[in-house]
Design a protein around this motif. Sequence first.
Motif, PDB file in Angstrom:
ATOM      1  N   THR A 113       0.844  -1.171   0.000  1.00  0.00           N
ATOM      2  CA  THR A 113       0.000   0.000   0.000  1.00  0.00           C
ATOM      3  C   THR A 113       0.891   1.235   0.000  1.00  0.00           C
ATOM      4  O   THR A 113       1.882   1.276   0.690  1.00  0.00           O
ATOM      5  CB  THR A 113      -0.890   0.012   1.243  1.00  0.00           C
ATOM      6  N   ARG A 114       0.491   2.232  -0.755  1.00  0.00           N
ATOM      7  CA  ARG A 114       1.242   3.488  -0.835  1.00  0.00           C
ATOM      8  C   ARG A 114       0.309   4.668  -0.820  1.00  0.00           C
ATOM      9  O   ARG A 114      -0.838   4.582  -1.240  1.00  0.00           O
ATOM     10  CB  ARG A 114       2.017   3.532  -2.147  1.00  0.00           C
ATOM     11  N   MET A 115       0.820   5.799  -0.349  1.00  0.00           N
ATOM     12  CA  MET A 115       0.104   7.066  -0.443  1.00  0.00           C
ATOM     13  C   MET A 115       0.725   7.870  -1.574  1.00  0.00           C
ATOM     14  O   MET A 115       1.923   7.762  -1.826  1.00  0.00           O
ATOM     15  CB  MET A 115       0.229   7.869   0.857  1.00  0.00           C
ATOM     16  N   TYR A 116      -0.108   8.697  -2.210  1.00  0.00           N
ATOM     17  CA  TYR A 116       0.357   9.540  -3.302  1.00  0.00           C
ATOM     18  C   TYR A 116      -0.117  10.969  -3.081  1.00  0.00           C
ATOM     19  O   TYR A 116      -1.210  11.194  -2.580  1.00  0.00           O
ATOM     20  CB  TYR A 116      -0.190   9.051  -4.647  1.00  0.00           C
ATOM     21  N   GLU A 117       0.715  11.916  -3.470  1.00  0.00           N
ATOM     22  CA  GLU A 117       0.327  13.320  -3.493  1.00  0.00           C
ATOM     23  C   GLU A 117      -0.123  13.621  -4.915  1.00  0.00           C
ATOM     24  O   GLU A 117       0.618  13.385  -5.876  1.00  0.00           O
ATOM     25  CB  GLU A 117       1.512  14.208  -3.122  1.00  0.00           C
ATOM     26  N   ILE A 118      -1.336  14.108  -5.049  1.00  0.00           N
ATOM     27  CA  ILE A 118      -1.885  14.429  -6.364  1.00  0.00           C
ATOM     28  C   ILE A 118      -2.047  15.934  -6.447  1.00  0.00           C
ATOM     29  O   ILE A 118      -2.767  16.534  -5.647  1.00  0.00           O
ATOM     30  CB  ILE A 118      -3.236  13.724  -6.592  1.00  0.00           C
ATOM     31  N   GLN A 119      -1.347  16.544  -7.380  1.00  0.00           N
ATOM     32  CA  GLN A 119      -1.428  17.990  -7.560  1.00  0.00           C
ATOM     33  C   GLN A 119      -2.386  18.277  -8.706  1.00  0.00           C
ATOM     34  O   GLN A 119      -2.208  17.776  -9.816  1.00  0.00           O
ATOM     35  CB  GLN A 119      -0.050  18.569  -7.831  1.00  0.00           C
ATOM     36  N   LEU A 120      -3.405  19.092  -8.409  1.00  0.00           N
ATOM     37  CA  LEU A 120      -4.444  19.415  -9.376  1.00  0.00           C
ATOM     38  C   LEU A 120      -4.346  20.862  -9.802  1.00  0.00           C
ATOM     39  O   LEU A 120      -3.971  21.725  -9.016  1.00  0.00           O
ATOM     40  CB  LEU A 120      -5.831  19.175  -8.767  1.00  0.00           C
ATOM     41  N   LEU A 165       2.784  12.149  -7.275  1.00  0.00           N
ATOM     42  CA  LEU A 165       4.067  11.821  -6.653  1.00  0.00           C
ATOM     43  C   LEU A 165       3.870  10.801  -5.535  1.00  0.00           C
ATOM     44  O   LEU A 165       3.032  10.994  -4.662  1.00  0.00           O
ATOM     45  CB  LEU A 165       4.702  13.084  -6.054  1.00  0.00           C
ATOM     46  N   PRO A 166       4.648   9.725  -5.524  1.00  0.00           N
ATOM     47  CA  PRO A 166       4.544   8.783  -4.407  1.00  0.00           C
ATOM     48  C   PRO A 166       5.148   9.400  -3.142  1.00  0.00           C
ATOM     49  O   PRO A 166       6.155  10.099  -3.196  1.00  0.00           O
ATOM     50  CB  PRO A 166       5.350   7.575  -4.870  1.00  0.00           C
ATOM     51  N   ILE A 167       4.502   9.175  -2.014  1.00  0.00           N
ATOM     52  CA  ILE A 167       5.022   9.620  -0.720  1.00  0.00           C
ATOM     53  C   ILE A 167       5.991   8.545  -0.239  1.00  0.00           C
ATOM     54  O   ILE A 167       5.654   7.369  -0.244  1.00  0.00           O
ATOM     55  CB  ILE A 167       3.870   9.811   0.300  1.00  0.00           C
ATOM     56  N   SER A 200       6.457   3.575   3.045  1.00  0.00           N
ATOM     57  CA  SER A 200       5.922   2.326   2.504  1.00  0.00           C
ATOM     58  C   SER A 200       4.712   1.784   3.263  1.00  0.00           C
ATOM     59  O   SER A 200       3.931   1.038   2.705  1.00  0.00           O
ATOM     60  CB  SER A 200       7.012   1.262   2.458  1.00  0.00           C
ATOM     61  N   GLN A 201       4.531   2.128   4.531  1.00  0.00           N
ATOM     62  CA  GLN A 201       3.411   1.595   5.307  1.00  0.00           C
ATOM     63  C   GLN A 201       2.374   2.667   5.642  1.00  0.00           C
ATOM     64  O   GLN A 201       1.544   2.467   6.513  1.00  0.00           O
ATOM     65  CB  GLN A 201       3.922   0.952   6.587  1.00  0.00           C
ATOM     66  N   ALA A 202       2.408   3.787   4.948  1.00  0.00           N
ATOM     67  CA  ALA A 202       1.510   4.894   5.249  1.00  0.00           C
ATOM     68  C   ALA A 202       0.165   4.720   4.561  1.00  0.00           C
ATOM     69  O   ALA A 202       0.093   4.370   3.394  1.00  0.00           O
ATOM     70  CB  ALA A 202       2.135   6.211   4.815  1.00  0.00           C
ATOM     71  N   LEU A 203      -0.876   4.961   5.333  1.00  0.00           N
ATOM     72  CA  LEU A 203      -2.246   4.936   4.833  1.00  0.00           C
ATOM     73  C   LEU A 203      -2.955   6.168   5.367  1.00  0.00           C
ATOM     74  O   LEU A 203      -2.653   6.644   6.443  1.00  0.00           O
ATOM     75  CB  LEU A 203      -2.991   3.706   5.349  1.00  0.00           C
ATOM     76  N   ALA A 212       4.187  23.259   8.025  1.00  0.00           N
ATOM     77  CA  ALA A 212       5.230  22.557   8.765  1.00  0.00           C
ATOM     78  C   ALA A 212       6.006  21.578   7.891  1.00  0.00           C
ATOM     79  O   ALA A 212       7.075  21.116   8.280  1.00  0.00           O
ATOM     80  CB  ALA A 212       4.620  21.817   9.951  1.00  0.00           C
ATOM     81  N   GLY A 213       5.456  21.242   6.718  1.00  0.00           N
ATOM     82  CA  GLY A 213       6.102  20.266   5.851  1.00  0.00           C
ATOM     83  C   GLY A 213       6.048  18.860   6.426  1.00  0.00           C
ATOM     84  O   GLY A 213       6.994  18.088   6.267  1.00  0.00           O
ATOM     85  N   CYS A 214       4.937  18.533   7.093  1.00  0.00           N
ATOM     86  CA  CYS A 214       4.812  17.234   7.759  1.00  0.00           C
ATOM     87  C   CYS A 214       3.611  16.448   7.254  1.00  0.00           C
ATOM     88  O   CYS A 214       2.551  17.029   7.016  1.00  0.00           O
ATOM     89  CB  CYS A 214       4.650  17.407   9.273  1.00  0.00           C
ATOM     90  N   TRP A 215       3.802  15.161   7.122  1.00  0.00           N
ATOM     91  CA  TRP A 215       2.719  14.218   6.845  1.00  0.00           C
ATOM     92  C   TRP A 215       2.313  13.576   8.154  1.00  0.00           C
ATOM     93  O   TRP A 215       3.166  13.137   8.932  1.00  0.00           O
ATOM     94  CB  TRP A 215       3.187  13.108   5.896  1.00  0.00           C
ATOM     95  N   TYR A 216       1.027  13.519   8.417  1.00  0.00           N
ATOM     96  CA  TYR A 216       0.473  12.799   9.556  1.00  0.00           C
ATOM     97  C   TYR A 216      -0.317  11.644   8.959  1.00  0.00           C
ATOM     98  O   TYR A 216      -1.172  11.863   8.097  1.00  0.00           O
ATOM     99  CB  TYR A 216      -0.415  13.713  10.402  1.00  0.00           C
ATOM    100  N   PHE A 217      -0.022  10.426   9.378  1.00  0.00           N
ATOM    101  CA  PHE A 217      -0.616   9.287   8.698  1.00  0.00           C
ATOM    102  C   PHE A 217      -0.874   8.128   9.656  1.00  0.00           C
ATOM    103  O   PHE A 217      -0.324   8.063  10.758  1.00  0.00           O
ATOM    104  CB  PHE A 217       0.278   8.825   7.545  1.00  0.00           C
TER     105      PHE A 217
END
Length: 137
Positions: A1-8, A27-29, A32-35, A43-48
């Motif tokens: 499973t992967r998360m992706y950033e989609i820019q629209l 863009l893939p984040i 590897s285990q992020a959902l 802040a430039g942070c992903w919370y997952f």
Amino acid sequence: TRMYEIQLQQPSEQDQAQAQQQVLRILPIPLSQALNGAYDAEAGCWYFTRYRQSSNTIRYVGGTAESLWAFCEEEERAIPLTADYHGTSKNPQIVKLHIDEDGGGGHSHRYFLLFLSDRDTSNGKTPSTMNLFATPL
């Protein structure tokens, strides 16, 4: 499973009636285990959520219990945010609240991380469902 950033690309005012957005890039984040994540651009942070729990058992504490993590761009590794709790914490969302701190109409804003969890509530009762929790960022 992967998360992706989609820019629209937002539609122009002329194209608003059709309301079609174009995908600029995907863009893939690098987690590897992020959902099910939320991104804090300031802040430039992903919370997952890490893992997807296969059981709907309340207060599940097995190896795949869903928990919240943070990965910030300047850090080398993700850090656990809910390691102090062994049940489920999931579905992170970021919300910006406008706060009237002095009662005089002067507004400021604060960001909070909202998430669902089956942890104990403030009344000390064991929850029978997920509850909404918030923590300041």
